[in-house]
Design a protein around this motif. Structure first.
Motif, mmCIF file in Angstrom:
data_model
loop_
_atom_site.group_PDB
_atom_site.id
_atom_site.type_symbol
_atom_site.label_atom_id
_atom_site.label_comp_id
_atom_site.label_asym_id
_atom_site.label_seq_id
_atom_site.Cartn_x
_atom_site.Cartn_y
_atom_site.Cartn_z
ATOM 1 N N LYS A 22 -7.137 76.641 -18.675
ATOM 2 C CA LYS A 22 -7.761 77.944 -18.419
ATOM 3 C C LYS A 22 -8.058 78.700 -19.712
ATOM 4 O O LYS A 22 -9.086 79.337 -19.855
ATOM 5 C CB LYS A 22 -6.837 78.780 -17.519
ATOM 6 C CG LYS A 22 -6.744 78.260 -16.097
ATOM 7 C CD LYS A 22 -5.770 79.079 -15.270
ATOM 8 C CE LYS A 22 -5.644 78.536 -13.865
ATOM 9 N NZ LYS A 22 -4.654 79.301 -13.055
ATOM 10 N N THR A 23 -7.111 78.623 -20.671
ATOM 11 C CA THR A 23 -7.308 79.309 -21.953
ATOM 12 C C THR A 23 -8.487 78.717 -22.705
ATOM 13 O O THR A 23 -9.291 79.445 -23.302
ATOM 14 C CB THR A 23 -6.030 79.196 -22.816
ATOM 15 O OG1 THR A 23 -4.931 79.724 -22.079
ATOM 16 C CG2 THR A 23 -6.184 79.975 -24.103
ATOM 17 N N LYS B 39 -11.685 79.790 -21.057
ATOM 18 C CA LYS B 39 -11.957 81.188 -21.371
ATOM 19 C C LYS B 39 -12.495 81.338 -22.793
ATOM 20 O O LYS B 39 -13.431 82.093 -23.045
ATOM 21 C CB LYS B 39 -10.675 82.008 -21.206
ATOM 22 C CG LYS B 39 -10.866 83.499 -21.417
ATOM 23 C CD LYS B 39 -9.548 84.234 -21.195
ATOM 24 C CE LYS B 39 -9.735 85.732 -21.426
ATOM 25 N NZ LYS B 39 -8.461 86.464 -21.239
ATOM 26 N N LYS C 19 -16.209 82.729 -23.943
ATOM 27 C CA LYS C 19 -16.420 83.848 -24.865
ATOM 28 C C LYS C 19 -17.269 83.423 -26.053
ATOM 29 O O LYS C 19 -18.112 84.183 -26.538
ATOM 30 C CB LYS C 19 -15.078 84.397 -25.347
ATOM 31 C CG LYS C 19 -14.336 85.188 -24.291
ATOM 32 C CD LYS C 19 -13.268 86.057 -24.912
ATOM 33 C CE LYS C 19 -12.645 86.971 -23.867
ATOM 34 N NZ LYS C 19 -11.716 87.925 -24.456
ATOM 35 N N CYS D 42 -10.532 85.852 -29.988
ATOM 36 C CA CYS D 42 -9.642 86.626 -29.121
ATOM 37 C C CYS D 42 -8.331 86.990 -29.814
ATOM 38 O O CYS D 42 -7.500 87.695 -29.247
ATOM 39 C CB CYS D 42 -9.306 85.836 -27.856
ATOM 40 S SG CYS D 42 -10.736 85.328 -26.917
#
Length: 226
Positions: free
Chosen positions: A95-96, A99, A103, A214
């Motif tokens: 998931k990271t 994500k 981005k 991030c």
């Protein structure tokens, strides 16, 4: 001899044999060993004997099959829990990464939308028109995999180590402090401490989050960028 006397004292207190095992000064080691072995056969799994006493009795030949079965059951439970934690860590990593890729793609699209110096008005209008067109949704292999994956039944939602990682990075701190903080948060929410697991998870996600913009690092401290 000291351990044998301690075991004899506990047997006298719990089993209350008649006559009790003698622990007087000068007692023969062979005699006390024989009495302890004989009485050890009366010990059951529900009796509140200490591990030290049970280990002492086992060292002189006592057999506790129920104790071995209990240890094997506990080891099996630990293995199952470790497997579940590994699955959660893998899901969090996926998931990271998704994500971060999203981005990075969004950032690249924003850069492409910026008007270039010296561009003609006609080109600007054309770009704006193209941008307004609805984009087709592309179904990735990961999306298909997620859709086919059936949720586990009768499993209560848990506070994963991945969630602890995100919460720790949100607070920020030096690498070693973050490892400790991840363990603290995970333990506080019902998990078991595992410094090595927290370290590995942090090392895996730091490069990905930095690449996606991030995560920022200042004066040796890491923190998520909101």
């Amino acid at each position: 001899m000291k351990n044998l006397k301690a075991a004899a004292k506990e047997i006298n207190e719990i089993l209350k044999p008649e006559p009790p095992v003698s622990i007087k000064v000068g007692i023969n080691k062979a005699d006390i060993t024989g009495e302890l072995l004989e009485l050890s056969e009366e010990i059951e799994s529900g009796d509140s004997f200490s591990d030290e006493t049970l280990s002492t009795l086992e060292s002189i030949g006592a057999k506790f099959d129920w104790r071995k079965a209990k240890e094997e059951e506990e080891e099996e439970e630990e293995e199952i829990e470790e497997e579940e934690e590994e699955e959660e860590e893998e899901d969090t990593a996926e998931k990271t990464e998704e994500k971060a890729e999203g981005k990075a793609k969004e950032k690249a699209e924003k850069e492409d939308k910026k008007p270039k110096a010296g561009a003609k008005e006609k080109d600007k209008k054309k770009t704006t028109k193209e941008d307004k067109k609805p984009k087709a949704t592309v179904e990735t292999k990961d999306d298909t995999k997620s859709a086919k994956k059936e949720p586990k039944k009768d499993k209560k939602p848990r506070y994963s180590r991945g969630a602890a990682l995100i919460d720790a990075l949100s607070k920020g701190g030096a690498r070693e402090d973050l490892i400790t903080l991840i363990d603290d948060l995970y333990e506080k929410n019902g998990g078991q401490r595992n410094a090595n697991g927290a370290k590995v998870m942090l090392d895996i996600h730091i490069p990905v989050l930095k690449l996606a913009g991030c995560l920022e690092e200042k004066n040796g401290k890491l923190k998520l960028v909101k």
